[in-house]
Enzyme design. Structure first.
Site, short mmCIF file in Angstrom:
data_model
loop_
_atom_site.label_atom_id
_atom_site.label_comp_id
_atom_site.label_asym_id
_atom_site.label_seq_id
_atom_site.Cartn_x
_atom_site.Cartn_y
_atom_site.Cartn_z
N TYR A 3 3.66 0.65 0.29
CA TYR A 3 2.23 0.56 0.61
C TYR A 3 1.46 -0.01 -0.58
O TYR A 3 0.62 -0.90 -0.42
CB TYR A 3 1.70 1.94 0.98
CG TYR A 3 0.21 1.99 1.23
CD1 TYR A 3 -0.33 1.49 2.41
CD2 TYR A 3 -0.65 2.55 0.28
CE1 TYR A 3 -1.70 1.53 2.64
CE2 TYR A 3 -2.02 2.59 0.51
CZ TYR A 3 -2.53 2.08 1.69
OH TYR A 3 -3.89 2.12 1.90
N ASP B 105 -3.18 -7.56 18.08
CA ASP B 105 -2.24 -7.15 17.04
C ASP B 105 -2.48 -8.07 15.86
O ASP B 105 -2.19 -9.27 15.93
CB ASP B 105 -0.82 -7.28 17.56
CG ASP B 105 0.24 -6.95 16.52
OD1 ASP B 105 -0.10 -6.74 15.33
OD2 ASP B 105 1.43 -6.93 16.88
N LYS C 174 -0.86 -3.50 -0.91
CA LYS C 174 -2.26 -3.55 -1.31
C LYS C 174 -2.47 -4.35 -2.59
O LYS C 174 -3.52 -4.98 -2.77
CB LYS C 174 -2.82 -2.12 -1.44
CG LYS C 174 -2.91 -1.38 -0.11
CD LYS C 174 -3.76 -2.15 0.90
CE LYS C 174 -3.94 -1.40 2.21
NZ LYS C 174 -4.81 -2.12 3.16
N SER D 136 -7.22 -0.82 -1.63
CA SER D 136 -7.01 0.61 -1.86
C SER D 136 -6.93 0.86 -3.35
O SER D 136 -6.68 -0.07 -4.14
CB SER D 136 -5.69 1.04 -1.20
OG SER D 136 -5.30 2.33 -1.59
#
Length: 259
Positions: free
Chosen positions: A155, A62, A159, A142
């Protein structure tokens, strides 16, 4: 490109972009350590690498757990006889209007996407230094790390943070000969984008597939991205031709975001 006897570790290697990166690096000549939350998927990728004549080992971890990330790198070194490249690929998407993001949701996306990348940078750099040689760290960013996207606020924030970590780490570790860069994909036809599209359908009422289609229609090169497209850039960043590149978060999106 000379990478014989070089070892690369890829997190999130069991599917999608991670699998594509692992297979490309194996074709380049790297020995691979394949890390994922569950070992089952990476066993299949390891078998694919073996069929190519390559060498791979697998490890279940993990990435949000710092201790497990360090253990994964120790495993790579012990099983493959070295450690040269860290690809912090694993991450999750999160689709939610800003007004509805919960403490649990923001915590989860930051813990995996940001903390997971931080632990990977730390652990890889520590291992390179302990081994007394240069190394390369390559992070998954991203297009959402360059532009914030509606319904992808948490999100996008994660990033943007990965891009900041990439720049800061590049400056801190340059004197050690360690480069730190990131790759910034766009609309990649993988299971993650199936999840994103499905979540947009829930939130907006759009038919399934409509959000993916809308974003693909905005790509200048006229098609969705593939994991192989991303893997080509990672191959460059992992190899010696990129030795003078550091601190960069390189867009590879077919023409969506321009910098």
């Amino acid at each position: 490109m000379t990478v014989e006897n070089k070892v690369a570790l890829v997190t999130g290697a069991g599917q999608g972009i991670g699998r594509g990166i692992a297979l490309r690096l194996a074709r380049d000549g790297f020995k691979l350590a394949l890390v994922d939350l569950k070992e089952g998927p990476v066993l299949s990728v390891a078998a694919e690498i073996g069929a190519l004549g390559g060498q791979a080992t697998t490890f279940e971890a993990d990435i949000s757990d710092r201790t497990q990330v360090y253990a994964a790198i120790d495993h790579a070194e012990a099983q493959l006889g070295g450690f040269d490249v860290m690809v912090n690929n694993a991450g999750i998407a999160q689709v939610q209007p800003i007004a509805e993001v919960t403490p649990e949701e923001i915590s989860r996306v930051m813990r995996i996407n940001v903390e997971g990348t931080l632990w990977g940078i730390q652990a890889a750099a520590a291992k390179f230094i302990a081994r007394g040689h240069k190394g390369k760290v390559i992070n998954a960013c991203s297009i959402a790390g360059h532009d914030g996207f509606a319904m992808l606020g948490a999100y996008s924030a994660s990033k943007f943070a990965v891009r900041a970590l990439t720049q800061a780490a590049a400056k801190e570790y340059a004197s050690r000969g360690i480069t730190v860069n990131a790759y910034c994909p766009g609309i990649v036809g993988t299971g993650m984008w199936d999840e994103i599209d499905g979540r947009f359908a829930e939130l907006t009422g759009a038919p399934k597939g409509a959000t993916f289609k809308k974003y693909v229609e905005g790509i200048a090169l006229g098609r969705a991205e593939t994991p192989d497209d991303v893997a080509c850039l990672v191959s460059y960043l992992a190899g010696p031709d990129s030795d003078y590149v550091t601190g960069q978060a390189i867009l590879i999106d077919g023409g969506i975001v321009y910098r």
